[in-house]
Design a protein around this motif. Structure first.
Motif, PDB file in Angstrom:
ATOM      1  N   LEU A 171     -32.338 -80.981 111.717  1.00  0.00           N
ATOM      2  CA  LEU A 171     -33.191 -81.357 112.853  1.00  0.00           C
ATOM      3  C   LEU A 171     -32.629 -80.747 114.132  1.00  0.00           C
ATOM      4  N   TRP A 172     -31.302 -80.740 114.218  1.00  0.00           N
ATOM      5  CA  TRP A 172     -30.643 -80.189 115.401  1.00  0.00           C
ATOM      6  C   TRP A 172     -30.900 -78.688 115.526  1.00  0.00           C
ATOM      7  N   MET A 173     -30.952 -78.014 114.366  1.00  0.00           N
ATOM      8  CA  MET A 173     -31.258 -76.580 114.361  1.00  0.00           C
ATOM      9  C   MET A 173     -32.639 -76.358 114.977  1.00  0.00           C
ATOM     10  N   VAL A 174     -33.614 -77.126 114.525  1.00  0.00           N
ATOM     11  CA  VAL A 174     -34.975 -76.991 115.045  1.00  0.00           C
ATOM     12  C   VAL A 174     -35.007 -77.362 116.518  1.00  0.00           C
ATOM     13  N   SER A 175     -34.329 -78.455 116.860  1.00  0.00           N
ATOM     14  CA  SER A 175     -34.326 -78.942 118.241  1.00  0.00           C
ATOM     15  C   SER A 175     -33.739 -77.886 119.191  1.00  0.00           C
ATOM     16  N   THR A 232     -30.033 -84.131 123.929  1.00  0.00           N
ATOM     17  CA  THR A 232     -31.330 -84.721 123.614  1.00  0.00           C
ATOM     18  C   THR A 232     -31.843 -84.120 122.301  1.00  0.00           C
ATOM     19  N   LEU A 233     -32.477 -84.968 121.501  1.00  0.00           N
ATOM     20  CA  LEU A 233     -33.001 -84.459 120.235  1.00  0.00           C
ATOM     21  C   LEU A 233     -34.360 -83.793 120.434  1.00  0.00           C
ATOM     22  N   ILE A 234     -35.240 -84.487 121.191  1.00  0.00           N
ATOM     23  CA  ILE A 234     -36.561 -83.906 121.445  1.00  0.00           C
ATOM     24  C   ILE A 234     -36.491 -83.130 122.766  1.00  0.00           C
ATOM     25  N   THR A 255     -22.687 -67.036 122.988  1.00  0.00           N
ATOM     26  CA  THR A 255     -23.640 -66.886 121.890  1.00  0.00           C
ATOM     27  C   THR A 255     -24.990 -67.419 122.362  1.00  0.00           C
ATOM     28  N   PRO A 256     -26.092 -66.666 122.154  1.00  0.00           N
ATOM     29  CA  PRO A 256     -27.420 -67.166 122.556  1.00  0.00           C
ATOM     30  C   PRO A 256     -27.919 -68.198 121.537  1.00  0.00           C
ATOM     31  N   TRP A 257     -27.458 -69.451 121.689  1.00  0.00           N
ATOM     32  CA  TRP A 257     -27.723 -70.455 120.660  1.00  0.00           C
ATOM     33  C   TRP A 257     -29.203 -70.695 120.422  1.00  0.00           C
ATOM     34  N   GLY A 258     -30.003 -70.718 121.492  1.00  0.00           N
ATOM     35  CA  GLY A 258     -31.433 -70.968 121.314  1.00  0.00           C
ATOM     36  C   GLY A 258     -32.078 -69.958 120.376  1.00  0.00           C
ATOM     37  N   ALA A 289     -33.819 -67.964 114.962  1.00  0.00           N
ATOM     38  CA  ALA A 289     -33.716 -67.024 113.835  1.00  0.00           C
ATOM     39  C   ALA A 289     -33.334 -67.762 112.558  1.00  0.00           C
ATOM     40  N   SER A 290     -32.409 -68.727 112.686  1.00  0.00           N
ATOM     41  CA  SER A 290     -32.014 -69.505 111.510  1.00  0.00           C
ATOM     42  C   SER A 290     -33.196 -70.278 110.942  1.00  0.00           C
ATOM     43  N   VAL A 291     -33.968 -70.897 111.845  1.00  0.00           N
ATOM     44  CA  VAL A 291     -35.144 -71.646 111.382  1.00  0.00           C
ATOM     45  C   VAL A 291     -36.068 -70.710 110.605  1.00  0.00           C
ATOM     46  N   MET A 292     -36.230 -69.484 111.105  1.00  0.00           N
ATOM     47  CA  MET A 292     -37.136 -68.549 110.427  1.00  0.00           C
ATOM     48  C   MET A 292     -36.583 -68.102 109.074  1.00  0.00           C
ATOM     49  N   MET A 293     -35.257 -68.122 108.927  1.00  0.00           N
ATOM     50  CA  MET A 293     -34.700 -67.773 107.627  1.00  0.00           C
ATOM     51  C   MET A 293     -34.800 -68.936 106.639  1.00  0.00           C
ATOM     52  N   VAL A 294     -34.650 -70.152 107.154  1.00  0.00           N
ATOM     53  CA  VAL A 294     -34.664 -71.329 106.282  1.00  0.00           C
ATOM     54  C   VAL A 294     -36.096 -71.707 105.896  1.00  0.00           C
TER      55      VAL A 294
END
Lengths: 303, 291
Positions: free
Chosen positions: B40-44, B59-61, B253-256, B261-266
């Motif tokens: 969820l944190w990855m998506v957030s 914040t989560l949301i 590191t550009p975390w956002g 990119a991680s979300v798109m891979m998962v």
């Protein structure tokens, strides 16, 4: 008997068809397994940088590895440390999750999905995610620890905590994964009548687990222990992704065996030395597997 | 011992069982949250603006949904290119694995030839070999034939069955198919290839899907093989792309965008899981049962 026609020529035709169908496996065996393994054994006795012809140096690579190379010892120690945590935790945690998920309560499939999801996340994605979560200043983990008054460690930036960080990522990916599903399948195969009989005899929960559940699923536990050991010894991706340029830092604290082997082969182009390391790895894995079978084999209950 | 307890342990233990059930719920819920929260944190994070990513308390949301992280991912590295590369490579590998594993499994399960079982035994034993032992000679071999920095070392071996594990699983499945069907085909004059393609394969769809899932997961996630063989960044796969991303900036590191990119891979993996949940879980449990 499947012979519709069992004449000599039909048999020959069937044999030819068989070899034709299994050709990919035969090629795999020769080109991807037997050939390379023999070649790597021979290469391990040479010095070879791939650019110039190989030089035969006998046991020199092995001698250097065991007697002189501090980094080799370091990488072996790091890997043993990692294995010592990941193999037991990778067995116990999935087992506990399986026990919990084996109860018949409402919403079970939602719980199952939650535990299972981390195990299908690609290791690279999981590793960058945890790099973010474990960021010492801005990461969620240290924020949560800070909220309860604990000052979080530097995680991947500290040689004391870097291995623990990688263990954490690995266990997160394992807890609900294949091992858990294997145990769950095993648990569901335990006859109810055994528990009912024990309950009638007044056996407590712990006694039932210890004397019924664990013996009944012991073949599954042995299988996952052996596989877990083999996999733990090959840890690579997490360490590569979670350290800058895959260098296995800080101060070589996450330089695991296969990562060091990779450095030797593909950064320093010491193919002979790397092959010798690969063979030592092979022998270690075979030995530990044999020991596990011998030690645990007698105590396993094959239902 | 009370007679009632012996007859009906369920009924006599009702309050205790209620308590245990409630306790199980609490433990399960806590565990599930711990395990899913990182995702969820990855998506957030992938939807947060720069400043909010670093805000305390976290914040989560996200207060504002920042979709730009997703487009930024494509600008920082050639992410679109890498994505496409992975899709092509993985599709070809899955096709190669499923086709050749099924061929081998059929040969081992059904056709008799001298030495067949012996070959199968040796083939199975290769599962125990750590891939690192083969890695160096394979690399040198591929280098000699000029395949370094091409996709060939990734794709061509996929047409050699993808290993003993796939073949073993499919062989187990094929052995449960009644022989009568094949014999009818043989009497009608079908070739072995026709029997394989028209009788065996259509009857084995669930097993083939399971193999395809394993194969997809393996090749989609594979990091070491492309790392060794691919040097030109335009040829990179998704796994290398994420790693490349991380190294783009030494200090910041550009975390956002990285989480985007991680979300798109998962995402494709999770989508596949929800679409084919039964195959996933049963296939994996099978490996333990029959292994």
């Amino acid at each position: 008997m499947n012979g519709v026609f069992r004449t000599g020529s039909a048999r020959r035709r069937e044999a030819l068809a068989c070899y034709g169908f299994i050709l990919p496996a035969i090629l795999f065996l020769l080109l991807m397994a037997i050939g390379p393994i023999v070649a790597s054994f021979v290469i391990s006795f040479t010095y070879w940088d791939v650019m110039t012809p190989p030089q035969w140096i006998g046991l020199e690579n092995y001698r250097e590895m065991f007697l002189e190379d501090d980094l080799f010892r370091r990488s072996l120690w790091n890997t043993l440390y990692f294995t010592a945590f990941v193999v037991p935790l990778g067995t116990v945690v999935p087992f506990l999750v399986a026990m919990l998920l084996n109860s018949k309560i409402r919403g079970m499939h939602i719980y199952r999905t939650c535990f299972y999801l981390p195990s299908i996340v690609p290791v690279v994605a999981g590793s960058v995610l945890w790099l973010w979560l474990l960021n010492p200043d801005l990461g969620l983990v240290n924020a949560a620890l800070g909220a309860v008054g604990i000052e979080g460690p530097l995680w991947m930036y500290s040689p004391r905590w870097s291995k623990m960080s990688i263990i954490l990522v690995t266990i997160w990916g394992m807890a609900g994964g294949p091992n858990m599903l294997i145990y769950l399948a095993g648990l569901q195969g335990v006859p109810r009548s055994l528990y009912e009989a024990a309950e009638i005899d007044g056996a407590r929960w712990f006694t039932r687990v210890w004397n019924i559940t664990i013996p009944m699923v012991s073949p599954y536990i042995l299988f996952t222990l052996v596989m877990g050991f083999i996999q733990a010894f090959q840890v690579f991706t997490q360490a590569y992704v979670m350290t800058p340029r895959g260098d296995g830092g800080p101060v070589d604290s996450t330089l695991f065996y296969v990562l060091y082997l990779y450095h030797k082969a593909f950064r320093q182009f010491e193919m002979g030395y790397a092959s010798a390391m690969a063979w030592v790895l092979f022998v270690i894995i075979l030995t530990i597997t044999a020991i596990q079978f011998k030690l645990l084999g007698k105590r396993i209950h094959y239902g | 011992m009370k007679a009632s307890a012996a007859i009906s342990p369920e009924r006599s233990a009702t309050p205790a069982q209620h308590l245990r059930r409630a306790l199980t719920h609490v433990v399960l819920l806590a565990g599930a949250v711990v395990f899913v929260f990182p995702l969820l944190w990855m998506v957030s994070t992938s939807l947060k603006q720069g400043a909010e990513i670093f805000s305390t308390p976290p914040t989560l949301i996200p207060s504002v949904f920042e979709w730009n992280n997703y487009s930024a991912a494509f600008d920082i590295v050639p992410f679109g290119r890498h994505y496409l590369n992975s899709v092509v490579i993985v599709s070809v590998c899955v096709f190669g694995n499923v086709l050749t594993a099924a061929m081998c499994a059929y040969g081992f399960a059904r056709l008799r030839a001298p030495g067949r079982n012996w070959i199968f035994g040796v083939f199975l034993a290769t599962m125990m070999l750590p891939p690192q032992v083969m890695m160096i000679p394979l690399f040198i071999g591929f280098q000699k034939i000029g395949w370094i920095d091409t996709w060939k070392p990734l794709i061509v071996p996929a047409f050699l069955s993808g290993g003993a594990f796939n073949v073993f699983l499919l062989r187990q499945f094929f052995m449960t198919i009644p022989r009568d069907l094949e014999e009818a085909g043989l009497i009608d004059g079908c070739s072995r290839i026709a029997i394989f393609a028209r009788i065996i394969l259509p009857l084995s769809r669930p097993a083939l899907v399971t193999i395809a899932i394993f194969s997809f997961m393996y090749h989609w996630n594979d990091f070491l093989t492309p790392l060794i063989y691919l040097h030109d960044q335009d040829k990179y796969t998704l796994a290398l792309s994420l790693n490349l991303f991380k190294g783009m900036y030494i200090t910041k590191t550009p975390w956002g965008p990285l989480m985007a990119a991680s979300v798109m891979m998962v995402a494709p993996v999770v989508a596949l899981f929800f679409a084919l949940q039964r195959h996933f879980v049963e296939g994996i449990a099978l490996t333990g049962l029959k292994g």
